[in-house]
Write a protein that holds these residues in place. Structure first.
Motif, PDB file in Angstrom:
ATOM      1  N   LEU A 369       0.692  -1.561   0.309  1.00 17.37           N
ATOM      2  CA  LEU A 369      -0.141  -0.022   0.369  1.00 17.37           C
ATOM      3  C   LEU A 369       0.921   1.273  -0.042  1.00 17.37           C
ATOM      4  CD1 LEU A 369      -2.969  -0.815   2.374  1.00 17.37           C
ATOM      5  CD2 LEU A 369      -2.847  -0.812  -0.298  1.00 17.37           C
ATOM      6  N   PHE A 370       1.824   1.049   0.700  1.00 15.24           N
ATOM      7  CA  PHE A 370       2.833   2.099   0.581  1.00 15.24           C
ATOM      8  C   PHE A 370       3.535   2.901  -0.721  1.00 15.24           C
ATOM      9  CE2 PHE A 370       7.422   4.262   1.354  1.00 15.24           C
ATOM     10  CZ  PHE A 370       6.608   5.361   2.197  1.00 15.24           C
ATOM     11  N   ARG A 371       3.725   1.495  -1.161  1.00 17.45           N
ATOM     12  CA  ARG A 371       4.514   1.932  -2.613  1.00 17.45           C
ATOM     13  C   ARG A 371       3.402   2.389  -3.504  1.00 17.45           C
ATOM     14  NH1 ARG A 371       8.859  -3.217  -3.708  1.00 17.45           N
ATOM     15  NH2 ARG A 371       9.940  -2.608  -1.378  1.00 17.45           N
ATOM     16  N   LYS A 372       2.107   1.754  -3.445  1.00 14.31           N
ATOM     17  CA  LYS A 372       1.110   2.064  -4.505  1.00 14.31           C
ATOM     18  C   LYS A 372       0.683   4.042  -4.127  1.00 14.31           C
ATOM     19  CE  LYS A 372      -3.563   0.636  -5.963  1.00 14.31           C
ATOM     20  NZ  LYS A 372      -4.392   0.007  -5.656  1.00 14.31           N
ATOM     21  N   HIS A 373       0.765   4.023  -2.702  1.00 11.30           N
ATOM     22  CA  HIS A 373       0.760   5.711  -2.645  1.00 11.30           C
ATOM     23  C   HIS A 373       1.737   6.637  -3.052  1.00 11.30           C
ATOM     24  CE1 HIS A 373      -1.386   8.872  -0.414  1.00 11.30           C
ATOM     25  NE2 HIS A 373       0.237   8.989   0.182  1.00 11.30           N
ATOM     26  N   ARG A 374       2.746   6.213  -3.551  1.00 12.10           N
ATOM     27  CA  ARG A 374       3.900   6.964  -3.397  1.00 12.10           C
ATOM     28  C   ARG A 374       3.860   7.188  -5.250  1.00 12.10           C
ATOM     29  NH1 ARG A 374       9.607   5.589  -1.041  1.00 12.10           N
ATOM     30  NH2 ARG A 374      10.052   7.050  -2.354  1.00 12.10           N
ATOM     31  N   LYS A 375       3.416   6.133  -5.311  1.00 13.69           N
ATOM     32  CA  LYS A 375       3.850   5.710  -7.103  1.00 13.69           C
ATOM     33  C   LYS A 375       2.212   6.566  -7.259  1.00 13.69           C
ATOM     34  CE  LYS A 375       3.614   2.251 -10.927  1.00 13.69           C
ATOM     35  NZ  LYS A 375       2.381   0.582 -11.833  1.00 13.69           N
ATOM     36  N   ASN A 376       1.232   6.452  -7.047  1.00 18.95           N
ATOM     37  CA  ASN A 376      -0.049   7.632  -7.484  1.00 18.95           C
ATOM     38  C   ASN A 376       0.670   8.693  -7.138  1.00 18.95           C
ATOM     39  OD1 ASN A 376      -1.348   5.262  -7.852  1.00 18.95           O
ATOM     40  ND2 ASN A 376      -2.548   4.770  -6.087  1.00 18.95           N
ATOM     41  N   ARG A 377       0.735   9.464  -6.295  1.00 16.80           N
ATOM     42  CA  ARG A 377       1.183  10.819  -5.497  1.00 16.80           C
ATOM     43  C   ARG A 377       2.418  11.000  -6.805  1.00 16.80           C
ATOM     44  NH1 ARG A 377       2.587  12.623  -0.031  1.00 16.80           N
ATOM     45  NH2 ARG A 377       2.563  14.192  -1.112  1.00 16.80           N
TER      46      ARG A 377
END
Length: 503
Positions: A369-377
């Motif tokens: 989730l953390f990596r996905k959040h960073r990728k989306n941002r």
């Protein structure tokens, strides 16, 4: 009068200043004069070697050199002349302990150095090179000869018996060294070392050290080290040792699990013993009575082939060495039924495994989730940062719908079935636009609404809208108008409920 006093004070100050200056100049001249004879401050040698003691006169100038003498001053002794040179005579070597081993290799007043062969430890001391000069008198320089002797270092442990008084458990010696060696002890046990010094052979020194300890059985075999430091060694020498403490046997019987039941087979008791010296005799016996026939003894192991009431007794193991006997015992209780065996806690193990798996899954999920959040941002995705405005209402669609419904229900009972032939029921009434639907007439004023009531069998007034004819049902069903009873129209304040639909 005042002038005379000032003059006397000034004169006294000048005299004192002149005296102080003269003393400083005299010390300077003496220091300079003492530096005219150049020698080495220290020379180090080992027994049997040859040493060269250098000497020369510097800044001779107008000074006349007449004679050179070498004087030896032992560490503990009286001065002796060992060599004399005069340019008009042959070199002379007076009687001394160095006669026959000292000489001028190149006798001259400019370089009156001497050589001593086969030096001994007793040759250590101060060697003074003295010039007889004119007109300044005698000038001299001193060289210290230091003799080194590499010591012989040894250490050993002392076998003792455990007790309550301090005794010597180890010794260390650094023999025939010069200068004296330094000894220290390194150990994990709680003891202390004592050092003594005595003369060795040929003017050497022997240092001895003892390690004192109150010995216990637990100290046996412990490590201890003697560390010797000496000028002739590149690094301190360490001599490792092990303490040797003798004690009677210490015995423990193991193997009884408090679950000896009738019929159990091949149970074993083991007699564990330690001692110094090593125990030589192991003996099994009963506290009372004779050994049962089902018991076999081999060394320090006692095996019961089959448990019965005969082994419901106390077993004793005795171990003997030179210092005494040690023993231990175990009392066996024979049970009729066996106790439940303690197995591995399977539930606890499975729970622990599941807990670990759950924790790992949570960690993995958080990472994803953390990596996905960073990728989306980083890609600019995600929900907008502002709230869009609500849709704008174009008219009272609800009121228009209620008005149309009232006009329809004026000519048709409310319980008549209504079928929507096209499209789906409208749910978002507030977003409905009357103008878009094509309604141009104005909705009736609520004050002009009347509650029509039609008796059974009467016709509706002519001024009402034409009667709505419901479309035919797909299955041919028609509502029964004769059974329908007139109902009042819902007031504007009541909520609207759609009639039942047949499918």
């Amino acid at each position: 009068m005042a002038k005379d006093m000032n003059a006397r004070i000034c004169l006294g100050f000048e005299i004192k200043s002149s005296g102080l200056l003269f003393a400083v100049l005299l010390l300077t001249i003496q220091g300079a004069a003492s530096q005219k004879v150049k020698v080495e401050a220290e020379v180090v040698s080992y027994p049997g070697q040859t040493v060269n003691l250098r000497c020369n006169f510097v800044d001779q100038g107008e000074i006349q050199l007449t004679q050179v003498s070498w004087i030896w001053e032992p560490t503990d002794g009286i001065r002796d002349n060992i060599a004399v040179f005069h340019p008009q005579f042959e070199p002379n070597y007076p009687n001394s302990p160095l006669k026959g081993r000292v000489s001028f290799p190149n006798p001259s007043l400019e370089n009156p150095s001497i050589v001593i062969t086969d030096v001994k430890m007793t040759d250590e001391g101060k060697y003074i090179c003295e010039y007889a000069t004119y007109p300044s008198g005698n000038e001299q320089g001193t060289t210290s000869l230091i003799m080194l002797a590499k010591p012989k270092n040894t250490a050993s442990s002392v076998t003792v018996t455990e007790g309550t008084k301090p005794v010597v458990v180890a010794r260390c010696e650094s023999a025939n060294g010069r200068p004296a060696a330094k000894i220290k002890w390194v150990s994990v046990v709680n003891g202390q070392g004592t050092n003594t010094t005595k003369p060795g052979t040929d003017n050497t020194i022997t240092v001895s050290s003892e390690y004192i300890l109150v010995p216990t059985a637990a100290d046996n075999g412990k490590d201890i080290g003697c560390v010797v430091s000496h000028r002739t060694l590149d690094k301190p020498q360490s001599i490792p040792l092990k303490l040797a403490v003798e004690y009677p046997p210490k015995v423990t019987v193991v193997g009884y699990d408090n679950n000896w039941f009738v019929g159990r087979t091949d149970v074993v008791l083991t007699c564990q013993a330690t001692g110094n010296p090593v125990p030589t005799t192991i003996n099994w016996k009963l506290l009372s009575g004779q050994m049962p026939d089902t018991v076999q003894i081999k060394g320090n192991k006692l095996t019961v082939l089959k448990v019965d009431e005969a082994v419901n007794t106390t077993f004793v193991c005795e171990v003997k060495n030179r210092l005494g006997i040690g023993k231990d015992q175990v009392t066996v209780v024979v049970r009729v039924k066996r106790l439940p065996m303690k197995g591995p806690t399977t539930g606890s193990i499975i729970g622990a495994i599941l807990g670990v798996v759950l924790i790992l899954a949570l960690i993995a999920t958080a990472v994803v989730l953390f990596r996905k959040h960073r990728k989306n941002r980083s890609n600019g995705d995600g929900p907008p940062n502002y709230k869009p405005p609500p849709p704008k209402k174009t008219g009272g669609s609800t009121e228009m719908l209620n008005a149309k419904r009232d006009s329809l229900t004026a000519a048709q009972p409310l319980n008549s079935a209504y079928y929507e032939t096209n499209g789906e029921p409208v749910t978002n009434l507030d977003a409905y636009s009357d103008e878009e639907a094509g309604y141009n007439e104005e909705a009736p004023n609520p004050s002009d609404w009347e509650e029509p009531a039609h008796p059974a069998g009467n016709e509706a007034p002519d001024e009402t809208l034409p009667i709505y004819e419901e479309p035919p049902s797909p299955d041919g069903y028609h509502g029964n108008e004769e059974e329908a009873e007139p109902t009042s129209h819902p007031s504007r304040g009541d909520s609207f409920v759609s009639p039942a639909m047949y499918v």
